[in-house]
Motif scaffolding. Structure first.
Motif, PDB file in Angstrom:
ATOM      1  N   THR A 127     -20.360  20.210  15.685  1.00 49.46           N
ATOM      2  CA  THR A 127     -20.463  21.612  15.278  1.00 49.46           C
ATOM      3  C   THR A 127     -19.471  22.468  16.065  1.00 49.46           C
ATOM      4  O   THR A 127     -18.839  23.379  15.517  1.00 49.46           O
ATOM      5  CB  THR A 127     -21.909  22.125  15.526  1.00 49.46           C
ATOM      6  OG1 THR A 127     -22.802  21.228  14.880  1.00 49.46           O
ATOM      7  CG2 THR A 127     -22.101  23.521  14.973  1.00 49.46           C
ATOM      8  N   SER A 130     -16.069  21.965  14.534  1.00 48.34           N
ATOM      9  CA  SER A 130     -15.972  22.658  13.236  1.00 48.34           C
ATOM     10  C   SER A 130     -15.834  24.170  13.435  1.00 48.34           C
ATOM     11  O   SER A 130     -15.029  24.825  12.759  1.00 48.34           O
ATOM     12  CB  SER A 130     -17.216  22.373  12.388  1.00 48.34           C
ATOM     13  OG  SER A 130     -17.286  21.001  12.109  1.00 48.34           O
ATOM     14  N   PRO A 182     -15.449  16.640  11.660  1.00 49.61           N
ATOM     15  CA  PRO A 182     -14.938  17.016  10.337  1.00 49.61           C
ATOM     16  C   PRO A 182     -13.550  16.449  10.025  1.00 49.61           C
ATOM     17  O   PRO A 182     -12.973  16.782   8.998  1.00 49.61           O
ATOM     18  CB  PRO A 182     -14.868  18.542  10.429  1.00 49.61           C
ATOM     19  CG  PRO A 182     -14.610  18.804  11.882  1.00 49.61           C
ATOM     20  CD  PRO A 182     -15.274  17.711  12.648  1.00 49.61           C
TER      21      PRO A 182
END
Ligand SMILES: [Zn+2]
Length: 374
Positions: A127, A130, A182
């Motif tokens: 996270t 990202s 990602p």
């Protein structure tokens, strides 16, 4: 890419890669400097610049200040044509850097987050990456990937952290990280990452001694990292310096790490290395004594590396960032232990001590991209 594969590329492709790499690494490159430094004809240089410009990777820019005569336009890399990310994972922190196509850091962040082999941690890391990408508006199609530096032995063949004394883990499958990321990811040992950050300054063969919270190293042979048979090459921190000496975190006694890590110094200044060097400047006795001993041990470690590798030795890590004014003294000490190299000119300091782990890890994607412009 392996050195073998590089050598087997046709000459035309090799020329294009060389020209692109030079432009990326020299902000003031001109058509003239390319022909001169790469020993290529002007038509070859012009044709390749044309092709690289058509691919959106280089552009003609501005003019160099003239000392008379014709002004030369500079050829620059289009810095935002591609990006890479670098991450540095330590026991207590995560650092992220954003690199442009020239390999320069354009953004960075560092947050406190203790490592734990738990899904929550890996999810948090994904996270964080990202959000960093979103905050800096990096288009997905321009992002090459993320290089992640870790304080442990990485087995790239089996995608494992085989062991990390610092993170207190063994046999960690790197898929645990990948599943939440990602983009493509490469993982590497932290000292190897610090070495990769120096690659532009390594001509052929060199050894990096990283003097951080732990002591590590990287070995470059013909500008390629040498990992060793079991990915344990360059673990200079665990060479024995003093038989039966101070206890090392690895469980042995007398390791280089126990005498040359930055912790040896920062422990004398409330855990702060900058504060240690401030106190050293003020000639506080405890710090002066510790520094004298530190330099002596470092000189022995450096001399041993020189005897083993007979190549340039680069000092990096946190302490490397403070060594500039002490380098002449270190060289004199090293010369005392080494009758073969009386001037110690093989010793130098790394160029990017700050964020070198994240930088070097991310640069792997930039370096790999250079080789694709054929
Ligand atoms: Zn050790």
């Amino acid at each position: 890419m392996k050195a073998e594969e590089k050598r087997h590329k046709p000459l035309k492709q090799q020329n294009k890669i060389k020209i692109f790499r030079y432009i990326c690494q020299h902000p003031e490159a001109t058509k003239q400097s390319l022909t001169y430094h790469l020993n290529m004809s002007m038509p070859t240089v012009l044709q390749n610049i044309k092709e690289l410009a058509e691919a959106g990777l280089v552009e003609e820019q501005g003019v160099l200040a003239s000392t008379g005569g014709r002004r030369a336009k500079t050829i620059s890399v289009v810095r935002d044509a591609r990006y890479a990310l670098g991450a540095d994972i330590t026991a207590n922190h995560i650092s992220l850097v954003l690199l442009d196509l020239s390999g320069s850091i354009t953004a960075q962040t560092r947050i406190a987050k203790p490592y734990a082999d738990e899904t929550e941690y890996y999810q948090f890391f994904g996270t964080l990456v990202s959000s960093f990408i979103a905050d800096h508006q990096v288009p997905a199609e321009k992002l090459l990937g993320i290089g992640v530096s870790l304080p442990g032995n990485i087995d790239v063949d089996h995608d494992l952290i085989t062991q990390s004394h610092v993170l207190h883990v063994y046999q960690i499958n790197l898929q645990k990280f990948r599943q939440f990321l990602p983009c493509d990811a490469i993982f590497c040992n932290d000292a190897n990452a610090a070495g990769l950050a120096e690659l532009n300054h390594i001509e052929d063969t060199a050894v990096l001694l990283s003097l951080g919270y732990t002591v590590g190293g990287a070995i470059f042979v013909h500008r390629q990292l040498y990992f060793g048979e079991l990915y344990k090459g360059g673990e200079f921190g665990h060479m024995i310096l003093i038989p039966d000496g101070k206890t090392c975190y690895c469980g042995k006694n007398g390791c280089v790490d126990a005498y040359c890590s930055s912790k040896v110094l920062s422990d004398l200044a409330e855990g702060s290395l900058p504060l240690f060097f401030e106190r050293l400047e003020q000639q506080e006795e405890a710090c002066t004594e510790a520094w004298d001993a530190y330099l002596r041990y470092l000189a022995i470690a450096v001399t041993n590396l020189r005897s083993a590798f007979d190549c340039p030795i680069i000092l990096g890590g946190d302490v490397g960032g403070y060594l500039e004014s002490y380098l002449p003294r270190l060289k004199r000490l090293a010369a005392r232990y080494n009758t073969f190299d009386p001037n110690s000119d093989y010793l130098s300091l790394c160029h990017s001590p700050k964020e070198s782990f994240a930088l070097g890890a991310g640069l792997q994607f930039i370096e790999a991209f250079y080789d694709t412009v054929i």
